[in-house]
Design a protein around this motif. Structure first.
Motif, mmCIF file in Angstrom:
data_model
loop_
_atom_site.group_PDB
_atom_site.id
_atom_site.type_symbol
_atom_site.label_atom_id
_atom_site.label_comp_id
_atom_site.label_asym_id
_atom_site.label_seq_id
_atom_site.Cartn_x
_atom_site.Cartn_y
_atom_site.Cartn_z
ATOM 1 N N THR A 85 5.202 -11.462 0.230
ATOM 2 C CA THR A 85 6.049 -12.497 -0.351
ATOM 3 C C THR A 85 5.342 -13.216 -1.490
ATOM 4 O OG1 THR A 85 7.148 -12.818 1.781
ATOM 5 C CG2 THR A 85 7.370 -14.577 0.163
ATOM 6 N N LEU A 86 4.053 -13.531 -1.311
ATOM 7 C CA LEU A 86 3.304 -14.208 -2.360
ATOM 8 C C LEU A 86 3.182 -13.343 -3.606
ATOM 9 C CD1 LEU A 86 0.366 -15.990 -0.468
ATOM 10 C CD2 LEU A 86 2.395 -17.015 -1.466
ATOM 11 N N VAL A 87 2.907 -12.059 -3.407
ATOM 12 C CA VAL A 87 2.732 -11.176 -4.566
ATOM 13 C C VAL A 87 4.053 -11.002 -5.307
ATOM 14 C CG1 VAL A 87 2.089 -8.852 -5.296
ATOM 15 C CG2 VAL A 87 0.764 -9.994 -3.522
ATOM 16 N N PHE A 88 5.143 -10.813 -4.575
ATOM 17 C CA PHE A 88 6.443 -10.687 -5.228
ATOM 18 C C PHE A 88 6.902 -12.021 -5.817
ATOM 19 C CE2 PHE A 88 6.880 -6.668 -2.945
ATOM 20 C CZ PHE A 88 7.566 -5.901 -3.868
ATOM 21 N N GLY A 89 6.332 -13.117 -5.319
ATOM 22 C CA GLY A 89 6.683 -14.410 -5.873
ATOM 23 C C GLY A 89 6.178 -14.624 -7.287
ATOM 24 N N VAL A 90 5.295 -13.751 -7.766
ATOM 25 C CA VAL A 90 4.786 -13.878 -9.132
ATOM 26 C C VAL A 90 5.932 -13.855 -10.132
ATOM 27 C CG1 VAL A 90 3.435 -12.732 -10.926
ATOM 28 C CG2 VAL A 90 2.510 -12.932 -8.620
ATOM 29 N N THR A 129 11.788 -5.962 -10.601
ATOM 30 C CA THR A 129 10.561 -5.626 -9.885
ATOM 31 C C THR A 129 10.864 -4.804 -8.640
ATOM 32 O OG1 THR A 129 9.572 -7.696 -10.667
ATOM 33 C CG2 THR A 129 8.481 -6.582 -8.854
ATOM 34 N N LEU A 130 11.907 -5.178 -7.903
ATOM 35 C CA LEU A 130 12.282 -4.412 -6.715
ATOM 36 C C LEU A 130 12.677 -2.985 -7.073
ATOM 37 C CD1 LEU A 130 14.369 -6.849 -4.472
ATOM 38 C CD2 LEU A 130 12.021 -6.085 -4.172
ATOM 39 N N MET A 134 10.602 0.288 -5.785
ATOM 40 C CA MET A 134 11.195 1.368 -4.997
ATOM 41 C C MET A 134 11.204 2.682 -5.769
ATOM 42 S SD MET A 134 14.326 -0.652 -3.094
ATOM 43 C CE MET A 134 14.564 0.676 -1.922
ATOM 44 N N ASN A 135 11.249 2.604 -7.104
ATOM 45 C CA ASN A 135 11.236 3.817 -7.920
ATOM 46 C C ASN A 135 9.917 4.566 -7.798
ATOM 47 O OD1 ASN A 135 12.435 5.633 -9.825
ATOM 48 N ND2 ASN A 135 11.184 4.700 -11.428
ATOM 49 N N ILE A 136 8.836 3.825 -7.585
ATOM 50 C CA ILE A 136 7.528 4.465 -7.432
ATOM 51 C C ILE A 136 7.169 4.636 -5.952
ATOM 52 C CG2 ILE A 136 6.714 3.532 -9.633
ATOM 53 C CD1 ILE A 136 5.123 1.463 -8.062
ATOM 54 N N ASP A 137 8.182 4.574 -5.083
ATOM 55 C CA ASP A 137 8.003 4.738 -3.638
ATOM 56 C C ASP A 137 7.094 3.674 -3.049
ATOM 57 O OD1 ASP A 137 9.694 6.886 -3.428
ATOM 58 O OD2 ASP A 137 8.126 8.375 -3.741
ATOM 59 N N GLY A 138 7.203 2.461 -3.585
ATOM 60 C CA GLY A 138 6.397 1.370 -3.046
ATOM 61 C C GLY A 138 6.776 1.009 -1.623
ATOM 62 N N HIS A 139 8.071 1.155 -1.291
ATOM 63 C CA HIS A 139 8.491 0.836 0.077
ATOM 64 C C HIS A 139 7.868 1.804 1.075
ATOM 65 C CE1 HIS A 139 11.194 3.690 -1.782
ATOM 66 N NE2 HIS A 139 11.757 3.992 -0.640
ATOM 67 N N HIS A 140 7.696 3.060 0.663
ATOM 68 C CA HIS A 140 6.996 4.018 1.530
ATOM 69 C C HIS A 140 5.522 3.650 1.664
ATOM 70 C CE1 HIS A 140 10.248 7.223 0.443
ATOM 71 N NE2 HIS A 140 10.661 6.376 1.377
ATOM 72 N N ALA A 141 4.937 3.151 0.566
ATOM 73 C CA ALA A 141 3.533 2.731 0.615
ATOM 74 C C ALA A 141 3.348 1.556 1.559
ATOM 75 C CB ALA A 141 3.049 2.379 -0.791
ATOM 76 N N LEU A 142 4.329 0.639 1.598
ATOM 77 C CA LEU A 142 4.234 -0.489 2.520
ATOM 78 C C LEU A 142 4.291 -0.014 3.972
ATOM 79 C CD1 LEU A 142 6.386 -3.369 0.973
ATOM 80 C CD2 LEU A 142 3.916 -3.211 1.154
ATOM 81 N N ILE A 143 5.191 0.918 4.245
ATOM 82 C CA ILE A 143 5.287 1.448 5.611
ATOM 83 C C ILE A 143 4.000 2.167 5.988
ATOM 84 C CG2 ILE A 143 6.529 3.062 7.096
ATOM 85 C CD1 ILE A 143 9.035 2.461 5.473
ATOM 86 N N LYS A 237 2.642 -2.830 -12.659
ATOM 87 C CA LYS A 237 1.715 -1.896 -12.011
ATOM 88 C C LYS A 237 0.497 -2.651 -11.468
ATOM 89 C CE LYS A 237 -0.880 2.396 -12.757
ATOM 90 N NZ LYS A 237 -2.104 1.838 -12.145
ATOM 91 N N TYR A 238 0.030 -3.616 -12.243
ATOM 92 C CA TYR A 238 -1.104 -4.426 -11.774
ATOM 93 C C TYR A 238 -0.703 -5.243 -10.539
ATOM 94 C CZ TYR A 238 -4.632 -8.100 -11.681
ATOM 95 O OH TYR A 238 -5.607 -8.981 -11.290
ATOM 96 N N ILE A 239 0.523 -5.745 -10.529
ATOM 97 C CA ILE A 239 0.999 -6.511 -9.372
ATOM 98 C C ILE A 239 1.035 -5.620 -8.129
ATOM 99 C CG2 ILE A 239 3.000 -7.698 -8.390
ATOM 100 C CD1 ILE A 239 3.646 -8.729 -11.167
ATOM 101 N N PHE A 240 1.522 -4.394 -8.269
ATOM 102 C CA PHE A 240 1.592 -3.484 -7.124
ATOM 103 C C PHE A 240 0.193 -3.098 -6.643
ATOM 104 C CE2 PHE A 240 5.729 -1.963 -9.262
ATOM 105 C CZ PHE A 240 6.383 -3.075 -8.790
ATOM 106 N N ASP A 241 -0.732 -2.873 -7.581
ATOM 107 C CA ASP A 241 -2.113 -2.578 -7.187
ATOM 108 C C ASP A 241 -2.741 -3.784 -6.479
ATOM 109 O OD1 ASP A 241 -1.866 -0.083 -8.309
ATOM 110 O OD2 ASP A 241 -2.800 -0.650 -10.222
ATOM 111 N N THR A 242 -2.425 -4.975 -6.971
ATOM 112 C CA THR A 242 -2.927 -6.197 -6.338
ATOM 113 C C THR A 242 -2.396 -6.334 -4.923
ATOM 114 O OG1 THR A 242 -3.070 -7.301 -8.483
ATOM 115 C CG2 THR A 242 -3.048 -8.707 -6.535
#
Length: 255
Positions: A85-90, A129-130, A134-143, A237-242
């Motif tokens: 939540t904090l990271v997406f809050g950026v 951002t969402l 999801m386009n880079i399969d970030g939701h799969h990375a979270l799981i 991309k930096y936000i997702f890496d963070t």
């Protein structure tokens, strides 16, 4: 006949999964029915339970010890979701700052996703951002990160230390710092626009600067943001890496 230990392990896994889904902004969209979220958490727990190393199921204090173990697993899931939540809050904070400068702050509307009042640019950046996530399969990375969390923080083994508090404070501070960096170019252009309108108002007092200023600032702000969007892909991309780095640091701290 089901083994009692398997049921207990499954329940503890389900608690961590459900807590993460409750707190993570990606899975808390109100358009998704609650039954779907519950079913998703249940399915993840069924798939992950055979992969989890069963702990030594000894709970000092009987039911009170088991209750503390449940709270511990819920805390791990909520902590992981809170970091997301904090990271997406950026992008939300950056959008709110831009809306204030452009003049869209007065058009704040209720956002059913976050349950708060959000402005136009803030919602636009968050949805973008969402989509990219999801386009880079970030939701799969979270799981995947949630599944891997059982290797770093086994069941009933989580602990809280001073490092966790410092990490949360650092993530919170970095959120605001990165938000200011994202909106800084557009804000700089708007400040120059304000200065230019101030000079025009001094040299041509007959012009209604207030009436001219609102549409001009909106046009300049939206145009500057449109020109900045291609460059924001590297920022996202930096936000997702963070996000991945902070989740890893949090899990190491909880271990």
């Amino acid at each position: 006949m089901l083994n009692l230990e398997v049921i207990i392990v499954f329940f503890l896994v389900l608690i961590r999964m459900a807590s993460f889904i409750v707190a993570c902004p990606l899975y808390t969209i109100t358009g998704i029915p609650s039954l779907v979220k519950i079913g998703f958490a249940f399915t993840l727990a069924v798939l992950v339970t055979p992969l989890v190393q069963p702990p030594v199921l000894e709970f000092p204090g009987g039911p009170w010890g088991f209750g503390l173990a449940v709270l511990s697993e819920a805390g791990v899931g909520l902590a992981l979701g809170f970091v997301c939540t904090l990271v997406f809050g950026v992008v939300r904070i950056a959008g709110a700052l831009l809306d204030f400068q452009v003049g869209f702050a007065m058009s704040a509307v209720f956002d059913p996703i976050s349950g708060n009042m959000n402005t136009l640019i803030s919602r636009f950046l968050f949805f973008m951002t969402l989509v990219l996530f999801m386009n880079i399969d970030g939701h799969h990375a979270l799981i995947n990160a949630l599944v891997k969390s059982y290797e770093l923080v086994p069941l009933t083994a989580a602990g809280i230390s001073g490092e966790i508090t410092l990490l949360i404070i650092r993530i919170f501070a970095d959120t605001f710092a990165l938000a200011v960096q994202i909106c800084a170019p557009v804000v700089a252009v708007l400040v120059i626009t304000d200065l230019a309108m101030g000079l025009i108002g001094k040299t041509a007092p007959q012009m209604n600067i207030f009436q001219l200023g609102f549409p001009l600032k909106i046009a300049v702000g939206v145009t500057s943001l449109a020109l900045l969007l291609p460059a924001l892909t590297s920022v996202f991309k930096y936000i997702f890496d963070t996000l991945q780095r902070d989740l890893l640091l949090l899990l190491k701290g909880l271990a």
